[in-house]
Write a protein that holds these residues in place. Structure first.
Motif, short mmCIF file in Angstrom:
data_model
loop_
_atom_site.label_atom_id
_atom_site.label_comp_id
_atom_site.label_asym_id
_atom_site.label_seq_id
_atom_site.Cartn_x
_atom_site.Cartn_y
_atom_site.Cartn_z
N TRP A 99 -33.57 -119.58 46.88
CA TRP A 99 -33.67 -120.68 45.92
C TRP A 99 -33.23 -120.23 44.53
O TRP A 99 -32.46 -120.93 43.84
CB TRP A 99 -35.10 -121.20 45.87
N GLU A 103 -30.18 -121.92 42.58
CA GLU A 103 -30.52 -122.79 41.47
C GLU A 103 -30.20 -122.18 40.11
O GLU A 103 -29.87 -122.89 39.17
CB GLU A 103 -32.02 -123.15 41.53
N GLU A 292 -40.59 -129.01 45.58
CA GLU A 292 -39.16 -128.79 45.36
C GLU A 292 -38.77 -129.15 43.94
O GLU A 292 -38.00 -128.42 43.29
CB GLU A 292 -38.33 -129.60 46.35
N LYS A 293 -39.30 -130.24 43.42
CA LYS A 293 -38.98 -130.62 42.04
C LYS A 293 -39.47 -129.57 41.06
O LYS A 293 -38.76 -129.21 40.11
CB LYS A 293 -39.61 -131.98 41.73
N ARG A 296 -37.18 -126.52 41.27
CA ARG A 296 -35.90 -126.73 40.59
C ARG A 296 -36.07 -126.71 39.07
O ARG A 296 -35.22 -126.16 38.35
CB ARG A 296 -35.29 -128.07 41.03
#
Length: 309
Positions: A99, A103, A292-293, A296
């Motif tokens: 991730w 990201e 997930e939000k 991120r």
């Protein structure tokens, strides 16, 4: 606010009768349980794709390099996994590194530092500092930008990242451009209110923390040593930081105290508290839109710090 509905099924499972507790029994048994909860249950189809992955030796330590599809030079993030200094490894946190790689648009070097109680404090700290020095020495073959080396970690790994940032400053290098501290353990001195408020029922428990601490350092060690409790250290001159906490986390208050202390010391600091979430939410992004939000958002803050460097 209440626990986010998307993680309620997971909490129900973790709190069900007969579910093994991480902070109990022999370390080897707890490690097997943790690996079963992470690696063994992970669906490979859900893993975030990256451009390439390479296992390496970081001196005597195992390491794994994750490369983004972004054209270089790019930042290098040295990542330290969580697990209370007793559990976890590169495999259990493979999803975290992927991730961050994607990201942030960075090369991620995930490091398998030695674990307690076989290697007690300060040996994991020494490993973490050695890994950052190794990354700086090999930055040309990693991200390629010596001015954008960051440290990151979750929970115990967040502690190591914070301590390494202080150690590197005091040693005159390597230069660290930013730090991403995900629900970090920052203080082993004070009994913070969140430790009592979130003592049971939210994955990480107060009794888990007591077990981890007993395995990590003996009672003869001063818990206020900054290499153990970075909140107790000198904070001026540290690299910009992103400090992430979760509402239902025993470590919440100490993490937020560290963010506030960094800011008061003149360190550019982005603090994110994610309401409704629990400790370890970075691993729950596959099944939880809220997690997930938050993931991120956390990575975007690190990306902004590194791209403005």
């Amino acid at each position: 606010m209440p626990v986010d509905p998307s993680i309620e099924p997971l909490l129900a499972l973790l709190n069900s009768p007969g579910m093994p507790r991480l902070g109990a029994g022999a370390p080897d048994e707890a490690r097997r349980t943790f690996r079963a909860m992470t690696v063994d249950l992970r669906d490979p189809a859900t893993l975030v794709p990256v451009a390439s992955i390479e296992d390496v030796s970081v001196g005597p330590l195992p390491g794994r390099i994750y490369r983004p599809s972004t054209a270089g030079p790019v930042p290098t993030v040295v990542f330290f996994h969580g697990g209370g200094f007793v559990l976890g490894d590169i495999d259990t946190h493979d999803d975290h590194a992927r991730w961050i790689c994607r990201e942030v648009g960075a090369v991620v070097l995930s490091v398998g530092y030695r674990l307690a109680p076989e290697s007690r404090w300060p040996e994991p700290v020494d490993d973490a500092l050695s890994a950052v020095r190794w990354a700086a020495e090999h930055v040309d073959s990693l991200g390629g930008d010596a001015t954008r080396i960051a440290v990151a970690g979750d929970s115990a790994g967040g502690n190591l990242a914070a301590v390494v940032a202080q150690d590197a400053r005091d040693a005159g290098g390597p230069a660290i451009a930013a730090q991403l501290l995900l629900y970090p353990a920052t203080d082993f001195v004070e009994e913070w209110p969140s430790m009592a408020e979130n003592a049971e029922g939210y994955f990480l428990t107060a009794s888990d923390m007591a077990w981890f601490s007993a395995n990590y350092f003996p009672p003869t060690v001063d818990p206020a040593d900054p290499r153990l409790s970075p909140l107790r250290g000198r904070l001026e001159g540290l690299p910009p930081a992103v400090v992430v906490t979760a509402e239902f986390d025993p470590l919440r208050d100490a993490g937020e105290a560290y963010a506030a202390a960094l800011s008061a010391a003149g360190v550019p600091t982005v603090a994110h508290r994610f309401d409704g979430l629990i400790h370890g939410f970075f691993a729950m992004a596959v099944t939880s839109p809220a997690c997930e939000k938050a993931l991120r958002t956390s990575c975007a803050s690190l990306r902004e710090l590194l791209n403005s460097h």
